[in-house]
Scaffold this motif. Structure first.
Motif, short mmCIF file in Angstrom:
data_model
loop_
_atom_site.label_atom_id
_atom_site.label_comp_id
_atom_site.label_asym_id
_atom_site.label_seq_id
_atom_site.Cartn_x
_atom_site.Cartn_y
_atom_site.Cartn_z
N ALA A 44 35.59 27.88 32.69
CA ALA A 44 35.97 27.40 34.03
C ALA A 44 37.39 26.85 34.02
CB ALA A 44 35.00 26.30 34.48
N HIS A 45 37.74 26.16 32.97
CA HIS A 45 39.08 25.56 32.89
C HIS A 45 40.16 26.63 32.81
CE1 HIS A 45 42.49 23.28 31.17
NE2 HIS A 45 42.01 22.33 31.94
N ASP A 50 39.56 30.24 42.31
CA ASP A 50 39.45 28.95 42.99
C ASP A 50 38.00 28.57 43.28
OD1 ASP A 50 42.19 28.70 43.00
OD2 ASP A 50 42.44 29.57 44.99
N ALA A 53 35.25 26.08 40.59
CA ALA A 53 34.96 24.64 40.67
C ALA A 53 33.79 24.37 41.62
CB ALA A 53 36.20 23.87 41.11
N GLU A 54 33.78 25.08 42.77
CA GLU A 54 32.70 24.88 43.73
C GLU A 54 31.36 25.38 43.18
OE1 GLU A 54 32.72 23.10 46.61
OE2 GLU A 54 34.70 22.57 45.82
N LEU A 57 30.16 22.88 40.68
CA LEU A 57 29.73 21.69 41.37
C LEU A 57 28.31 21.85 41.89
CD1 LEU A 57 30.26 18.92 42.70
CD2 LEU A 57 31.27 20.16 44.62
N GLN A 136 34.08 15.10 43.19
CA GLN A 136 35.45 15.25 42.69
C GLN A 136 35.47 15.20 41.17
OE1 GLN A 136 38.09 12.07 43.79
NE2 GLN A 136 39.93 13.26 43.36
N ARG A 139 34.20 18.55 39.92
CA ARG A 139 35.19 19.62 40.12
C ARG A 139 36.23 19.60 39.00
NH1 ARG A 139 34.88 18.02 45.57
NH2 ARG A 139 33.82 19.60 46.82
N ALA A 142 36.51 22.23 36.09
CA ALA A 142 37.31 23.45 36.23
C ALA A 142 38.78 23.14 36.49
CB ALA A 142 36.76 24.31 37.37
N GLU A 143 39.06 22.02 37.13
CA GLU A 143 40.43 21.78 37.62
C GLU A 143 41.24 20.83 36.76
OE1 GLU A 143 39.58 20.38 41.52
OE2 GLU A 143 39.19 22.39 42.33
#
Length: 198
Positions: A44-45, A50, A53-54, A57, A136, A139, A142-143
């Motif tokens: 994911a990282h 885009d 992450a969702e 989550l 957050q 998420r 991944a972010e």
């Protein structure tokens, strides 16, 4: 005529799964769980998608927290699989009782101000703000950096544990469990930072 006790009906495929799981080596199950966790966190990282992450989550929403528990709940806290289980468990708890969580967080935030800053919750920390904060945090798998995710989740759990300790009606074991969760996540964050979790 005697009535049969009510039980959950077996879904199609349940018997096949039960039969198959009896012949599966437990070590292979652990290895598969670890591999899945590694792909989720590390993959994911590194993804440019885009939507990753969702999807991460909402994994517990789409697959069910029980399914995630079957895969990762027995994993130690110092593994990627164990960390994912603890993170999803924390999110599931926040969503199940956002009002109660907000009350406990509010009770703890004046006693754990350093952790409050790390947790990064809006002020005032109402139920919706806490749900947004925990989302957050997840998420961030991944972010952001996974160590940061673990430190923020640990800080949040520590504030809640501190709040629980000050509420007379809360069971002492609930305080201990939440504090233990905070300590496990924080220790895992340090391990991820210095050596990388596997």
């Amino acid at each position: 005529m005697t009535q049969r006790p009510h039980h959950r009906p077996m879904l199609p495929g349940d018997r096949a799964i039960e039969a198959g799981s009896a012949s599966v080596d437990p070590a292979e199950l652990v290895e598969a769980a670890d591999r899945a966790a590694t792909l989720l966190v590390r993959g994911a990282h590194d993804s440019d998608d885009d939507g990753v992450a969702e999807r991460l989550l909402h994994l517990a929403d789409t697959e069910g927290i029980e399914t995630i528990a079957e895969v990762w709940s027995s994993s130690p806290g110092d593994t990627l699989a164990g960390c994912l289980w603890r993170l999803y468990l924390l999110r599931s708890w926040v969503y199940a009782d956002p009002v109660g969580v907000a009350r406990e967080f509010e009770a703890g935030r004046t006693r754990a101000p350093v952790a409050l800053v790390v947790a990064g919750v809006a002020d005032p920390p109402g139920p919706e703000e806490l749900k947004a904060m925990i989302d957050q945090v997840l998420r961030g798998i991944a972010e952001g950096e996974f160590a940061d995710v673990l430190f923020r989740a640990a800080a949040f759990a520590r504030v809640v544990a501190t709040g629980r300790a000050g509420i007379a009606s809360v069971d002492h074991h609930d305080v201990t469990r939440m504090l233990g969760l905070a300590e496990q996540l924080e220790a895992a964050g340090h391990q991820e930072l210095h050596h990388g979790l596997a």
